[in-house]
Design a protein around this motif. Structure first.
Motif, short mmCIF file in Angstrom:
data_model
loop_
_atom_site.label_atom_id
_atom_site.label_comp_id
_atom_site.label_asym_id
_atom_site.label_seq_id
_atom_site.Cartn_x
_atom_site.Cartn_y
_atom_site.Cartn_z
N THR A 154 0.83 -1.20 0.00
CA THR A 154 0.00 0.00 0.00
C THR A 154 0.86 1.26 0.00
N GLN A 155 0.18 2.39 -0.05
CA GLN A 155 0.84 3.69 0.00
C GLN A 155 1.66 3.76 1.30
N GLU A 156 2.92 4.00 1.19
CA GLU A 156 3.84 4.07 2.34
C GLU A 156 3.93 2.74 3.09
N GLY A 157 3.56 1.64 2.45
CA GLY A 157 3.58 0.34 3.10
C GLY A 157 4.96 -0.27 3.25
N LYS A 158 5.93 0.26 2.54
CA LYS A 158 7.29 -0.30 2.62
C LYS A 158 8.07 0.24 3.82
N ARG A 159 7.47 1.11 4.59
CA ARG A 159 8.15 1.65 5.77
C ARG A 159 8.42 0.51 6.76
N PRO A 160 9.57 0.52 7.39
CA PRO A 160 9.90 -0.55 8.35
C PRO A 160 8.82 -0.75 9.43
N ALA A 161 8.20 0.31 9.88
CA ALA A 161 7.18 0.19 10.92
C ALA A 161 5.97 -0.62 10.42
N VAL A 162 5.59 -0.43 9.16
CA VAL A 162 4.46 -1.16 8.58
C VAL A 162 4.84 -2.62 8.40
N VAL A 163 6.03 -2.87 7.88
CA VAL A 163 6.48 -4.25 7.67
C VAL A 163 6.51 -4.98 9.01
N GLU A 164 7.07 -4.34 10.03
CA GLU A 164 7.15 -4.95 11.37
C GLU A 164 5.75 -5.21 11.93
N GLU A 165 4.84 -4.27 11.71
CA GLU A 165 3.47 -4.44 12.19
C GLU A 165 2.79 -5.64 11.53
N VAL A 166 3.00 -5.80 10.24
CA VAL A 166 2.43 -6.94 9.52
C VAL A 166 3.00 -8.25 10.08
N ILE A 167 4.30 -8.30 10.25
CA ILE A 167 4.94 -9.52 10.77
C ILE A 167 4.41 -9.84 12.17
N ASN A 168 4.34 -8.85 13.03
CA ASN A 168 3.86 -9.08 14.40
C ASN A 168 2.39 -9.47 14.44
N SER A 169 1.59 -8.93 13.53
CA SER A 169 0.14 -9.25 13.51
C SER A 169 -0.12 -10.67 13.07
N ILE A 170 0.71 -11.13 12.15
CA ILE A 170 0.50 -12.48 11.61
C ILE A 170 1.01 -13.50 12.60
#
Length: 170
Positions: A154-170
């Motif tokens: 998504t828009q601005e989805g490559k930010r480390p915070a977003v990537v980390e959030e996805v990994i932690n959520s899954i």
């Protein structure tokens, strides 16, 4: 031969298809993957990416979802073809979505077939989702973990915070 995006998105869909259906059609009730029936026209086989049975307003229907990573000038016609073949093969109303995974020119969400004399003979509409235009928070707010991996596209989805959030959520 399927490319890496085809294989990855089919695997992603297979993990939580009900989350994708709930995201795309919130009023729908997921019923499962459509039983395999090979749609063919004069022995020409076509395989759509994802085809699922749903209940919408107490009516059995199908949802067809295609993932695209690049522009295809024939995409609208392909969507019409997949939709029409699924509708005729399963004898159920079918709604189609194309989800663009990477920033590119996206197809218009319609196909209009014109006869050589200029007469319109087909009109078909479908939904187009361009992930790069969606903020990650929009997907996160759904609470549908199955679609969370899309947040990195998504828009601005490559930010480390977003990537980390996805990994932690899954």
């Amino acid at each position: 031969m399927p490319g890496r995006w085809d294989t990855s998105t089919k695997h992603l869909m297979s993990e939580n298809p009900e989350h994708f259906i709930k995201w795309l059609l919130p009023a729908a009730q997921f019923k499962g993957k459509a039983k395999h029936k090979t749609p063919n026209l004069n022995n020409r086989e076509i395989e759509a990416d994802n085809l699922y049975a749903i209940l919408l307003f107490r009516k059995l229907c199908l949802v067809h979802i295609e993932f695209q990573s690049r522009y295809d000038k024939h995409m609208a016609r392909r969507m019409w073809e997949y939709n029409a073949l699924a509708t005729f093969t399963y004898k159920l109303p079918t709604y189609s979505f194309v989800i663009y995974l990477k920033k590119c020119k996206a197809t218009e969400p319609r196909y209009i077939g014109i006869f050589p004399d200029g007469e319109e003979v087909h009109r078909f509409r479908f939904s187009v989702i361009e992930l790069w235009k969606i903020r990650p928070e929009v997907l996160k707010q759904t609470g549908l973990i199955g679609i969370f991996p899309l947040m990195v596209l998504t828009q601005e989805g490559k930010r480390p915070a977003v990537v980390e959030e996805v990994i932690n959520s899954i």
